[in-house]
Write a protein that holds these residues in place. Sequence first.
Motif, PDB file in Angstrom:
ATOM      1  N   THR A 201       0.817  -1.221   0.000  1.00 35.47           N
ATOM      2  CA  THR A 201       0.000   0.000   0.000  1.00 35.47           C
ATOM      3  C   THR A 201       0.845   1.262   0.000  1.00 35.47           C
ATOM      4  OG1 THR A 201      -0.155  -0.164   2.425  1.00 35.47           O
ATOM      5  CG2 THR A 201      -1.950  -1.124   1.146  1.00 35.47           C
ATOM      6  N   ARG A 202       2.052   1.209   0.551  1.00 37.72           N
ATOM      7  CA  ARG A 202       2.930   2.384   0.565  1.00 37.72           C
ATOM      8  C   ARG A 202       4.266   2.074  -0.098  1.00 37.72           C
ATOM      9  NH1 ARG A 202       0.285   2.202   5.423  1.00 37.72           N
ATOM     10  NH2 ARG A 202      -0.992   4.017   5.969  1.00 37.72           N
ATOM     11  N   MET A 203       4.285   1.105  -0.960  1.00 40.57           N
ATOM     12  CA  MET A 203       5.535   0.659  -1.542  1.00 40.57           C
ATOM     13  C   MET A 203       6.033   1.646  -2.598  1.00 40.57           C
ATOM     14  SD  MET A 203       6.421  -3.100  -3.025  1.00 40.57           S
ATOM     15  CE  MET A 203       6.196  -3.806  -1.394  1.00 40.57           C
ATOM     16  N   VAL A 204       7.307   1.980  -2.532  1.00 43.22           N
ATOM     17  CA  VAL A 204       7.959   2.872  -3.481  1.00 43.22           C
ATOM     18  C   VAL A 204       9.160   2.135  -4.047  1.00 43.22           C
ATOM     19  CG1 VAL A 204       9.176   5.050  -3.786  1.00 43.22           C
ATOM     20  CG2 VAL A 204       7.199   4.925  -2.247  1.00 43.22           C
TER      21      VAL A 204
ATOM     22  N   VAL B 263       3.246  -5.827  -8.137  1.00 38.44           N
ATOM     23  CA  VAL B 263       3.940  -6.963  -7.530  1.00 38.44           C
ATOM     24  C   VAL B 263       3.188  -8.248  -7.884  1.00 38.44           C
ATOM     25  CG1 VAL B 263       4.732  -7.999  -5.385  1.00 38.44           C
ATOM     26  CG2 VAL B 263       4.747  -5.509  -5.634  1.00 38.44           C
ATOM     27  N   ILE B 264       3.890  -9.187  -8.484  1.00 41.81           N
ATOM     28  CA  ILE B 264       3.257 -10.442  -8.905  1.00 41.81           C
ATOM     29  C   ILE B 264       2.863 -11.259  -7.681  1.00 41.81           C
ATOM     30  CG2 ILE B 264       3.595 -12.611 -10.149  1.00 41.81           C
ATOM     31  CD1 ILE B 264       5.536 -11.095 -11.987  1.00 41.81           C
ATOM     32  N   ARG B 265       1.589 -11.683  -7.641  1.00 42.23           N
ATOM     33  CA  ARG B 265       1.089 -12.427  -6.495  1.00 42.23           C
ATOM     34  C   ARG B 265       0.413 -13.749  -6.881  1.00 42.23           C
ATOM     35  NH1 ARG B 265      -4.137 -12.729  -5.852  1.00 42.23           N
ATOM     36  NH2 ARG B 265      -3.805 -13.358  -3.679  1.00 42.23           N
ATOM     37  N   ASP B 266       0.274 -14.034  -8.201  1.00 44.84           N
ATOM     38  CA  ASP B 266      -0.486 -15.208  -8.613  1.00 44.84           C
ATOM     39  C   ASP B 266       0.044 -15.678  -9.965  1.00 44.84           C
ATOM     40  OD1 ASP B 266      -2.426 -17.145  -9.077  1.00 44.84           O
ATOM     41  OD2 ASP B 266      -4.127 -15.820  -8.684  1.00 44.84           O
ATOM     42  N   VAL B 267       0.567 -16.902 -10.011  1.00 41.85           N
ATOM     43  CA  VAL B 267       1.115 -17.446 -11.253  1.00 41.85           C
ATOM     44  C   VAL B 267       0.702 -18.903 -11.411  1.00 41.85           C
ATOM     45  CG1 VAL B 267       3.130 -15.917 -11.182  1.00 41.85           C
ATOM     46  CG2 VAL B 267       3.298 -18.212 -10.201  1.00 41.85           C
ATOM     47  N   GLU B 268       0.845 -19.396 -12.631  1.00 38.85           N
ATOM     48  CA  GLU B 268       0.653 -20.817 -12.904  1.00 38.85           C
ATOM     49  C   GLU B 268       1.809 -21.319 -13.754  1.00 38.85           C
ATOM     50  OE1 GLU B 268      -4.243 -21.120 -12.893  1.00 38.85           O
ATOM     51  OE2 GLU B 268      -3.180 -20.950 -14.806  1.00 38.85           O
TER      52      GLU B 268
ATOM     53  N   VAL C 123       1.377  -1.024  -7.874  1.00 38.29           N
ATOM     54  CA  VAL C 123       2.234  -0.165  -7.051  1.00 38.29           C
ATOM     55  C   VAL C 123       2.660   1.120  -7.770  1.00 38.29           C
ATOM     56  CG1 VAL C 123       3.140  -1.954  -5.526  1.00 38.29           C
ATOM     57  CG2 VAL C 123       4.287  -1.519  -7.704  1.00 38.29           C
ATOM     58  N   GLU C 124       2.529   1.170  -9.082  1.00 36.05           N
ATOM     59  CA  GLU C 124       2.867   2.373  -9.838  1.00 36.05           C
ATOM     60  C   GLU C 124       1.857   2.564 -10.965  1.00 36.05           C
ATOM     61  OE1 GLU C 124       6.774   2.739 -11.510  1.00 36.05           O
ATOM     62  OE2 GLU C 124       7.758   2.014  -9.701  1.00 36.05           O
ATOM     63  N   GLY C 125       1.575   3.840 -11.282  1.00 32.64           N
ATOM     64  CA  GLY C 125       0.741   4.138 -12.434  1.00 32.64           C
ATOM     65  C   GLY C 125      -0.713   3.741 -12.275  1.00 32.64           C
ATOM     66  N   ILE C 126      -1.219   3.788 -11.065  1.00 29.97           N
ATOM     67  CA  ILE C 126      -2.604   3.370 -10.831  1.00 29.97           C
ATOM     68  C   ILE C 126      -3.587   4.250 -11.612  1.00 29.97           C
ATOM     69  CG2 ILE C 126      -4.406   3.158  -9.050  1.00 29.97           C
ATOM     70  CD1 ILE C 126      -2.140   2.270  -7.129  1.00 29.97           C
ATOM     71  N   ASP C 127      -3.273   5.535 -11.744  1.00 27.78           N
ATOM     72  CA  ASP C 127      -4.142   6.412 -12.533  1.00 27.78           C
ATOM     73  C   ASP C 127      -4.181   5.987 -13.998  1.00 27.78           C
ATOM     74  OD1 ASP C 127      -1.435   7.123 -12.712  1.00 27.78           O
ATOM     75  OD2 ASP C 127      -1.886   9.225 -13.180  1.00 27.78           O
ATOM     76  N   LEU C 128      -3.048   5.529 -14.525  1.00 20.04           N
ATOM     77  CA  LEU C 128      -2.997   5.054 -15.910  1.00 20.04           C
ATOM     78  C   LEU C 128      -3.787   3.756 -16.075  1.00 20.04           C
ATOM     79  CD1 LEU C 128       0.781   5.718 -16.632  1.00 20.04           C
ATOM     80  CD2 LEU C 128      -1.168   7.079 -17.423  1.00 20.04           C
TER      81      LEU C 128
ATOM     82  N   PHE D 101       8.787  -5.886 -18.725  1.00 18.66           N
ATOM     83  CA  PHE D 101       9.891  -6.573 -18.069  1.00 18.66           C
ATOM     84  C   PHE D 101       9.586  -6.754 -16.589  1.00 18.66           C
ATOM     85  CE2 PHE D 101      10.715  -2.029 -18.395  1.00 18.66           C
ATOM     86  CZ  PHE D 101      11.060  -1.650 -17.115  1.00 18.66           C
ATOM     87  N   LEU D 102      10.457  -7.492 -15.920  1.00 21.23           N
ATOM     88  CA  LEU D 102      10.352  -7.691 -14.479  1.00 21.23           C
ATOM     89  C   LEU D 102      11.473  -6.939 -13.778  1.00 21.23           C
ATOM     90  CD1 LEU D 102       9.643 -11.525 -14.013  1.00 21.23           C
ATOM     91  CD2 LEU D 102       8.022  -9.678 -14.415  1.00 21.23           C
ATOM     92  N   GLU D 103      11.159  -6.428 -12.584  1.00 23.93           N
ATOM     93  CA  GLU D 103      12.175  -5.840 -11.729  1.00 23.93           C
ATOM     94  C   GLU D 103      12.216  -6.593 -10.405  1.00 23.93           C
ATOM     95  OE1 GLU D 103      12.591  -1.173 -13.067  1.00 23.93           O
ATOM     96  OE2 GLU D 103      11.339  -1.648 -11.334  1.00 23.93           O
ATOM     97  N   ASP D 104      13.378  -6.611  -9.803  1.00 28.32           N
ATOM     98  CA  ASP D 104      13.558  -7.193  -8.478  1.00 28.32           C
ATOM     99  C   ASP D 104      13.719  -6.050  -7.484  1.00 28.32           C
ATOM    100  OD1 ASP D 104      14.303  -8.522  -6.180  1.00 28.32           O
ATOM    101  OD2 ASP D 104      15.709  -9.870  -7.196  1.00 28.32           O
ATOM    102  N   TRP D 105      12.734  -5.890  -6.601  1.00 31.22           N
ATOM    103  CA  TRP D 105      12.772  -4.841  -5.585  1.00 31.22           C
ATOM    104  C   TRP D 105      13.225  -5.391  -4.236  1.00 31.22           C
ATOM    105  CZ3 TRP D 105       7.994  -1.058  -5.943  1.00 31.22           C
ATOM    106  CH2 TRP D 105       7.944  -0.493  -7.235  1.00 31.22           C
ATOM    107  N   GLY D 106      13.675  -6.638  -4.232  1.00 28.79           N
ATOM    108  CA  GLY D 106      14.119  -7.232  -2.982  1.00 28.79           C
ATOM    109  C   GLY D 106      12.990  -7.541  -2.021  1.00 28.79           C
TER     110      GLY D 106
END
Length: 208
Positions: free
Chosen positions: A8-11, A52-57, A119-124, A166-171
């Motif tokens: 919710t507050r992730m940057v 943030v990816i939370r669901d995959v198959e 986490v980013e670009g919610i308005d878009l 692409f994917l990013e790793d935010w740790g």
Amino acid sequence: MPSEPDTTRMVRPASATRVRGDFYLRPAIDCATEFLGKVLVRRTAGGRVAGVIRDVESYPAFVDDVHHGNKRTPRTTVMWEAGGVAYVYLVYGMWHQFAAVVNQADVPDVVFIRGVVPVEGIDLMTAQWDKPRAVTNLTNSPGKLCKSFQITTDLYGADLTADELFLEDWGIPINPADIHTTTRVGISTQHDGHDAPLRYHLTPKRSG
């Protein structure tokens, strides 16, 4: 109750790095859970959108008759490339779906992305919809994810180490105990392998 990271507050941290090509060169069965907690990024004309990816198959090749990539056709040919490219297709004539091609060339494994937490670009993302929509309802299914992220078949075969998708790793730490394993969604019981436990997802946090 197991839960996903609090976004919710992730940057985006200064330490964020783009996921490299060798991440994708492993079998789907081995790397699918490592997509959880990675950040899917789409650069659009209006700016970045990310979640943030939370669901995959996992769809490993040649182990059952569920995976339509087992047969090489004009639609599935990109899945036979070396891992690190996008497989994007249309269902019901209206909903795009996105999977990351993984493994070595000629082994058509994919990891299907079912949902992310914005986490980013919610308005878009919101601007892609005709009516107001809660943030939690923007990217919680494959079709809604693609619509909100502007992922269409124009990105079929896109290089996942390039600049559009692409994917990013935010740790972001993921506790293996918080990963739920279930059967894949929407697979007919007529298919051998329909009951394979190859869906991996994180449970949303409860409010209050």
